[in-house]
Design a protein around this motif. Sequence first.
Motif, PDB file in Angstrom:
ATOM      1  N   PHE A   1      11.019   5.821 -17.195  1.00 44.40           N
ATOM      2  CA  PHE A   1       9.894   6.729 -16.959  1.00 44.40           C
ATOM      3  C   PHE A   1       8.739   5.988 -16.282  1.00 44.40           C
ATOM      4  O   PHE A   1       8.152   6.489 -15.320  1.00 44.40           O
ATOM      5  CB  PHE A   1       9.419   7.361 -18.272  1.00 44.40           C
ATOM      6  N   ALA A   2       8.420   4.791 -16.767  1.00 43.71           N
ATOM      7  CA  ALA A   2       7.328   4.007 -16.188  1.00 43.71           C
ATOM      8  C   ALA A   2       7.613   3.697 -14.716  1.00 43.71           C
ATOM      9  O   ALA A   2       6.718   3.799 -13.868  1.00 43.71           O
ATOM     10  CB  ALA A   2       7.126   2.717 -16.978  1.00 43.71           C
ATOM     11  N   ARG A   3       8.837   3.339 -14.402  1.00 43.45           N
ATOM     12  CA  ARG A   3       9.202   3.063 -13.004  1.00 43.45           C
ATOM     13  C   ARG A   3       9.054   4.311 -12.138  1.00 43.45           C
ATOM     14  O   ARG A   3       8.609   4.237 -10.988  1.00 43.45           O
ATOM     15  CB  ARG A   3      10.626   2.537 -12.929  1.00 43.45           C
ATOM     16  N   ALA A   4       9.431   5.464 -12.683  1.00 41.88           N
ATOM     17  CA  ALA A   4       9.296   6.719 -11.935  1.00 41.88           C
ATOM     18  C   ALA A   4       7.826   7.051 -11.683  1.00 41.88           C
ATOM     19  O   ALA A   4       7.467   7.507 -10.595  1.00 41.88           O
ATOM     20  CB  ALA A   4       9.985   7.852 -12.698  1.00 41.88           C
ATOM     21  N   VAL A   5       6.975   6.808 -12.675  1.00 45.84           N
ATOM     22  CA  VAL A   5       5.537   7.054 -12.513  1.00 45.84           C
ATOM     23  C   VAL A   5       4.965   6.146 -11.430  1.00 45.84           C
ATOM     24  O   VAL A   5       4.196   6.589 -10.564  1.00 45.84           O
ATOM     25  CB  VAL A   5       4.781   6.857 -13.852  1.00 45.84           C
ATOM     26  N   VAL A   6       5.334   4.880 -11.455  1.00 44.31           N
ATOM     27  CA  VAL A   6       4.832   3.930 -10.457  1.00 44.31           C
ATOM     28  C   VAL A   6       5.348   4.299  -9.057  1.00 44.31           C
ATOM     29  O   VAL A   6       4.592   4.242  -8.077  1.00 44.31           O
ATOM     30  CB  VAL A   6       5.197   2.482 -10.840  1.00 44.31           C
ATOM     31  N   ALA A   7       6.600   4.711  -8.950  1.00 42.31           N
ATOM     32  CA  ALA A   7       7.139   5.140  -7.655  1.00 42.31           C
ATOM     33  C   ALA A   7       6.359   6.352  -7.136  1.00 42.31           C
ATOM     34  O   ALA A   7       6.005   6.413  -5.948  1.00 42.31           O
ATOM     35  CB  ALA A   7       8.627   5.466  -7.774  1.00 42.31           C
ATOM     36  N   LEU A   8       6.069   7.299  -8.012  1.00 39.11           N
ATOM     37  CA  LEU A   8       5.286   8.474  -7.630  1.00 39.11           C
ATOM     38  C   LEU A   8       3.879   8.062  -7.198  1.00 39.11           C
ATOM     39  O   LEU A   8       3.352   8.559  -6.191  1.00 39.11           O
ATOM     40  CB  LEU A   8       5.216   9.465  -8.794  1.00 39.11           C
ATOM     41  N   ALA A   9       3.280   7.149  -7.943  1.00 39.06           N
ATOM     42  CA  ALA A   9       1.944   6.665  -7.596  1.00 39.06           C
ATOM     43  C   ALA A   9       1.957   6.044  -6.196  1.00 39.06           C
ATOM     44  O   ALA A   9       1.092   6.350  -5.365  1.00 39.06           O
ATOM     45  CB  ALA A   9       1.474   5.645  -8.635  1.00 39.06           C
ATOM     46  N   ARG A  10       2.909   5.185  -5.937  1.00 41.61           N
ATOM     47  CA  ARG A  10       3.008   4.548  -4.605  1.00 41.61           C
ATOM     48  C   ARG A  10       3.196   5.597  -3.505  1.00 41.61           C
ATOM     49  O   ARG A  10       2.573   5.514  -2.446  1.00 41.61           O
ATOM     50  CB  ARG A  10       4.154   3.556  -4.573  1.00 41.61           C
ATOM     51  N   ASP A  11       4.056   6.598  -3.755  1.00 42.56           N
ATOM     52  CA  ASP A  11       4.302   7.656  -2.772  1.00 42.56           C
ATOM     53  C   ASP A  11       3.031   8.421  -2.424  1.00 42.56           C
ATOM     54  O   ASP A  11       2.913   8.973  -1.332  1.00 42.56           O
ATOM     55  CB  ASP A  11       5.360   8.647  -3.280  1.00 42.56           C
ATOM     56  N   HIS A  12       2.094   8.469  -3.347  1.00 45.71           N
ATOM     57  CA  HIS A  12       0.853   9.221  -3.150  1.00 45.71           C
ATOM     58  C   HIS A  12      -0.348   8.322  -2.883  1.00 45.71           C
ATOM     59  O   HIS A  12      -1.497   8.769  -2.971  1.00 45.71           O
ATOM     60  CB  HIS A  12       0.597  10.130  -4.357  1.00 45.71           C
ATOM     61  N   GLY A  13      -0.103   7.046  -2.599  1.00 43.87           N
ATOM     62  CA  GLY A  13      -1.180   6.142  -2.242  1.00 43.87           C
ATOM     63  C   GLY A  13      -2.039   5.685  -3.405  1.00 43.87           C
ATOM     64  O   GLY A  13      -3.154   5.214  -3.213  1.00 43.87           O
ATOM     65  N   VAL A  14      -1.523   5.800  -4.605  1.00 46.58           N
ATOM     66  CA  VAL A  14      -2.247   5.349  -5.796  1.00 46.58           C
ATOM     67  C   VAL A  14      -1.860   3.899  -6.067  1.00 46.58           C
ATOM     68  O   VAL A  14      -0.678   3.561  -6.083  1.00 46.58           O
ATOM     69  CB  VAL A  14      -1.921   6.244  -7.017  1.00 46.58           C
ATOM     70  N   GLY A  15      -2.839   3.032  -6.303  1.00 50.48           N
ATOM     71  CA  GLY A  15      -2.570   1.611  -6.483  1.00 50.48           C
ATOM     72  C   GLY A  15      -2.752   1.106  -7.888  1.00 50.48           C
ATOM     73  O   GLY A  15      -2.589  -0.081  -8.149  1.00 50.48           O
ATOM     74  N   SER A  16      -3.078   1.996  -8.818  1.00 48.57           N
ATOM     75  CA  SER A  16      -3.299   1.568 -10.198  1.00 48.57           C
ATOM     76  C   SER A  16      -3.011   2.728 -11.142  1.00 48.57           C
ATOM     77  O   SER A  16      -3.418   3.860 -10.885  1.00 48.57           O
ATOM     78  CB  SER A  16      -4.753   1.117 -10.365  1.00 48.57           C
TER      79      SER A  16
END
Length: 84
Positions: free
Chosen positions: A15-30
């Motif tokens: 789940f954490a990896r999926a959240v981080v992948a989603l964040a990266r896809d949307h330009g979120v860095g933290s």
Amino acid sequence: MIDNHQPIKDYHVAFARAVVALARDHGVGSVKMQFRRASSLAFTNEQWDATEVSLVWHEGRHGDKAPLELKLEARAEGRYSEVE
């Protein structure tokens, strides 16, 4: 009671990896968040697993990959009579 030798489970990491992948896809860095399993999935292998897990992640320098920090804090509680 059986000790929990792997308190942070594979499904927490997935789940954490999926959240981080989603964040990266949307330009979120933290990302900093807490999560737990849905009640319908929390009872597994005759054990209740609804512990909260914290996720902290910041992208690396120049957008490089960086480690995910997952933290699970244990708490114990008991009630006992005044006499044996």
